[in-house]
Design a protein around this motif. Sequence first.
Motif, short mmCIF file in Angstrom:
data_model
loop_
_atom_site.label_atom_id
_atom_site.label_comp_id
_atom_site.label_asym_id
_atom_site.label_seq_id
_atom_site.Cartn_x
_atom_site.Cartn_y
_atom_site.Cartn_z
N LEU A 60 0.64 -1.16 -0.05
CA LEU A 60 -0.14 0.17 -0.03
C LEU A 60 0.94 1.30 0.21
N ILE A 61 2.09 1.24 0.40
CA ILE A 61 3.12 2.20 0.52
C ILE A 61 3.36 2.60 -0.97
N PRO A 62 3.26 3.83 -1.61
CA PRO A 62 3.85 3.82 -2.92
C PRO A 62 5.35 3.74 -2.97
N GLU A 63 5.80 3.04 -3.96
CA GLU A 63 7.11 2.61 -4.16
C GLU A 63 8.36 3.66 -4.26
N LYS A 64 7.75 4.96 -4.54
CA LYS A 64 8.67 6.04 -4.62
C LYS A 64 9.09 6.48 -3.19
N PHE A 65 8.33 5.99 -2.20
CA PHE A 65 8.66 6.25 -0.71
C PHE A 65 9.35 5.12 -0.04
N VAL A 66 9.69 4.00 -0.69
CA VAL A 66 10.47 2.81 -0.19
C VAL A 66 11.72 2.90 -0.68
N ASN A 67 12.80 2.57 0.44
CA ASN A 67 14.10 2.48 0.11
C ASN A 67 14.73 1.35 -0.93
#
Length: 107
Positions: A41-48
Amino acid sequence: MVAAANQSSTSDSPCQSCGACCAYSSNWPRFSTEDDVALGLIPEKFVNERQSGMRCEGDRCSALSGRVGVETSCVVYAVRPEVCRTCMPGDAECDMARRKWGLPVLG
């Protein structure tokens, strides 16, 4: 850590004028108890890159919007990681982050 409170509603939460916990350490907004569904659910652009936590710019979480100590919000508040949900205003982690930013502690 609790991500700064969502700015879409007015609240007395000190998080809306703080955000220090979201800008304390690039190692802090890590994933721990989330399952694959929650992480999806967390947009990929915010994941390291390692997919082990939130992407940071320096020590600041990339999902933090606004100026620390002035007015902040989390752009993924509804789907933020567990570590963001467990930090509460005035707890040890909150106070430690606020000290780093020169803000008075709440606890």
